[in-house]
Design a protein around this motif. Structure first.
Motif: not given
Length: 769
Positions: A413-438
């Protein structure tokens, strides 16, 4: 218009700033003039063909005394905006004086529709007009934007092609980008790099690319800045839909507190011909997303944002009535029968933006809602169990909404060198992802920039974005992709107590400090030395002397003492404090005379002695006063018996040492029916254990294995157990440095020895010669 022509046009407008504003504004302020003027010139050109129709409609409406004229004037202009002044920009070129030009230009601005007025107000463009007029630069500026070599109109002019809405939006975004990069110190505050936005859009749309049907979709950004995320998301959705043979309509919604960036966002959408979307962008200083939600009743299909992190939201908190009085359903939620407060520390409100988006998810559609939001590292672990940040993570993970978190490269990012993270969320997880976080570690997937842009020294190349997307969609364990059950991020925070053990003695040495129990012992001791026992016995009689001493305290300019604050002076002059301290000394002295001053090694025995003495002396001190006396004459002693807090009736309560219920001989004297007691906890020995939710055997097994062998008298307070959640990328992706072998170390030592021997030989030869 092809890209080469578009670049030329952008460069021409970029050059207007240097040509007309160089000696009028500092370079960092060029954007305050060029961006609103670009907007005005485009709107002016778009409205020119219907100018006559608008003026006629305006006159007719005025004759009929119609007050709500907006819809009719929009219809007359054929656009989502209009101008009812008698002027076009080209009419203002030939004004005889600076004052006449200034007056007519301001009248021209006043003629625009309310939505354009909103843009101009938030650009604060009218504030620039006096300086432009005084420097005789306003006319030159208008002439530059009307130059015959450029055409910002959607219609062809001579040999110059028209500029369609998409090209106009692209050019305007490029100008915004250049100004942001030119002002590196503030570039990242409202501008997210396009490579990061494209990645976010892919993570949001690609998992459901084959599920998107023809229809209407609502997109939302709760901290929309200049609107870049919304436009990239819209483009991505349209491309995916087209690739799958679907036709989709999109409606954009956004909220932005910064006036200028809000104006840019709204103007950009107007310039692209999307007047309805422009009306759905709400902003300005009065519209903070946290304290003034503009879309309370709305739910959205896709949401993305880069909220401010590390920024205080204290002013929002005050507007909302303070933490104790906030009842906003976005930030106080019911979860498994328990009310969770999602309110974070006032110094950083970034996760509240995520909570805001979660409150706007659709729960009754096949796709539900999908969210992509950028955060810094503190969102992963800040906040103890039961605190706002941890509660937000708990609410998300226990509802199984978190699909993945992607760690981005540093200096993205332009004004910071710190670590950044993208959170991806949904209330319709497909079956293989249910109960799990990647978790995906993409910190090494980037390419360096040839030239730094502020702190940004790298970018995500198209192949990097594709690689991250493939790792996300594959949902497999690799070196960069780890998959965990939801509970792997949770823990119990368990309070562990140990018994209070005290010795007690009513000695004169321990009673004397009660004379100054009200605090400020050093000051009160000095005043007592000056005024004697009268200060305690008849404080009113020495009031004037006391006031004089207190007022003069520290007034001699000595380096050791400062003048006393008013609050402290007030307390020292309060006669009730002196009388209470005298009463405490008197109470302790009477108890000493009755009980004696021998050391009592069992505090339970001491308490019985005190209770008996008070009854015999017919004294009924207040609970706080008695507590102060007992505390003054008691001290911690590891070898003393535990202090008993409560005794249960024999046979009524079973023994449970793990939870603080201990069996001791007593009661009816029968070993088969021991008395059950609870001990007073020692706050200084209190500890907390953080126990993983996946701990085999749970809390009890952990305490028996890790705590009781080292502190046998400890117990847990089950009522105070709290659940917390945190995500540690470092723990899961840390790679310890490879240690050198003994052979390598020996070889290095041998080489050093040989090198030093050679140096010594040279030194010795030199000395001999």
């Amino acid at each position: 218009m092809d890209q080469a022509q578009l670049n030329w046009l952008t460069n021409f407008i970029w050059g207007i700033a240097d040509d007309t504003l160089r000696d009028v504004f500092v370079r960092g302020k060029y954007r305050d003039v060029i961006l609103p003027m670009t907007v005005l010139r485009r709107l002016d050109a778009v409205l020119e063909p219907t100018k006559k129709a608008v003026m006629e409609m305006k006159a007719a409406l005025d004759r009929e005394q119609v007050t709500n004229q907006d819809d009719a004037l929009r219809a007359a202009s054929g656009q989502a905006f209009y101008n009812t002044s008698p002027f076009l920009l080209r009419d203002l070129k030939s004004r005889a004086t600076q004052q006449k030009l200034k007056d007519d230009f301001e009248a021209y601005l006043d003629g625009f529709s309310p939505n354009v007025q909103d843009i101009l107000t938030n650009f604060e463009f009218r504030n620039q007009i006096p300086r432009l007029s005084k420097a005789d630069a306003l006319g030159q500026l208008i002439e530059k934007f009307l130059d015959k070599d450029i055409n910002i109109s959607p219609y062809p002019v001579g040999d110059l092609p028209g500029l369609d809405n998409h090209s106009m939006g692209t050019m305007f975004e490029e100008l915004v980008r250049r100004f942001n990069e030119d002002n590196n110190e503030e570039a990242g505050e409202h501008w997210t790099p396009r490579d990061a936005v494209r990645l976010m859009a892919n993570l949001m749309f690609l998992p459901v690319a084959d599920k998107i049907e023809s229809g209407t979709y609502l997109l939302y950004d709760c901290a929309c800045g200049t609107g870049g995320m919304l436009t990239v998301a819209e483009e991505t959705l349209q491309q995916i839909a087209a690739a799958h043979g679907k036709q989709v309509a999109t409606h954009l919604y956004g909220q932005e507190i910064n006036g200028e960036t809000y104006a840019i966002c709204k103007a950009d959408l107007l310039l692209k011909g999307d007047g309805d979307a422009a009306d759905n962008i709400i902003g300005g200083p009065a519209f903070s997303t946290l304290s003034n939600d503009a879309f309370r009743s709305r739910e959205f299909d896709f949401m993305l944002a880069n909220p401010p992190y590390g920024k205080s939201w204290k002013s929002d908190l005050e507007r909302m009535g303070g933490k104790a009085d906030i009842r906003d359903p976005r930030f106080r939620v019911m979860h498994e029968g328990e009310e969770l407060s999602l309110l974070t520390r006032s110094s950083d409100g970034q996760m509240l933006f995520l909570a805001n988006m979660l409150s706007k998810m659709k729960h009754d559609t096949p796709l539900g809602s999908r969210i992509a939001e950028v955060h810094n590292g503190s969102s992963l672990f800040t906040g103890d169990a039961g605190q706002g940040e941890s509660n937000i993570r708990r609410w998300i993970i226990e509802n199984d909404w978190l699909e993945a978190i992607v760690a981005l490269p540093l200096n993205m990012f332009y004004n910071t060198g710190i670590a950044t993270y993208i959170w991806v969320l949904t209330n319709r997880k497909p079956e293989p992802r249910r109960g799990k976080v990647q978790l995906i570690d993409a910190t090494q997937w980037f390419r360096p920039l040839r030239k730094n842009m502020g702190k940004k020294n790298c970018e995500l190349a198209p192949e990097d974005i594709q690689r991250i997307g493939e790792a996300f969609l594959a949902f497999k364990e690799t070196e960069q992709s780890k998959i965990f059950p939801n509970a792997a991020f949770g823990y119990w925070k368990v309070k562990v107590e140990r018994p209070l053990r005290l010795h007690s003695q009513l000695s004169l040495q321990r009673i004397e400090p009660l004379r100054f129990a009200s605090g400020d012992e050093d000051i009160r001791s000095a005043l007592y030395d000056e005024l004697g026992d009268t200060l305690f016995e008849k404080p009113a009689s020495v009031r004037k002397d006391l006031e004089k001493l207190v007022d003069e305290w520290g007034a001699d300019d000595s380096e050791e003492e400062d003048p006393l604050p008013d609050a402290k002076k007030k307390k020292l002059l309060n006669e009730a404090t002196w009388k209470r301290d005298a009463m405490l000394v008197d109470l302790a002295t009477k108890l000493r005379e009755h009980i004696g001053d021998k050391l009592v090694e069992d505090h339970n025995v001491f308490l019985e002695q005190v209770d008996a003495a008070l009854k015999k002396l017919k004294l009924k001190p207040g609970a706080a006063d008695l507590k102060a006396v007992i505390a003054a004459v008691s001290w911690r002693e590891e070898s003393a018996p535990p202090v008993i807090k409560k005794i249960h009736k024999p046979g009524k309560t079973p023994a449970d040492p793990l939870h603080g219920l201990y069996a001791v001989e007593g009661g009816d004297g029968s070993p088969s029916r021991p008395t059950i007691v609870e001990y007073e906890p020692d706050s200084e020995l209190r500890d907390y254990e953080q126990i993983p939710l996946l701990e085999p055997g749970g809390i009890e097994a952990f305490i028996r294995r890790e705590v009781l062998p080292y502190t046998p008298g400890a117990w847990i307070v089950e009522a105070d157990t709290k659940i917390g959640y945190e995500v540690s990328f470092t723990r899961h992706f840390y790679k310890p440095p490879e240690l050198r072998t003994l052979a390598q170390i020996s070889a290095d030592i041998l080489a050093l020895e040989q090198e030093t021997e050679g140096l010594l030989s040279e030194i010795t030869k030199g000395a001999t010669a």
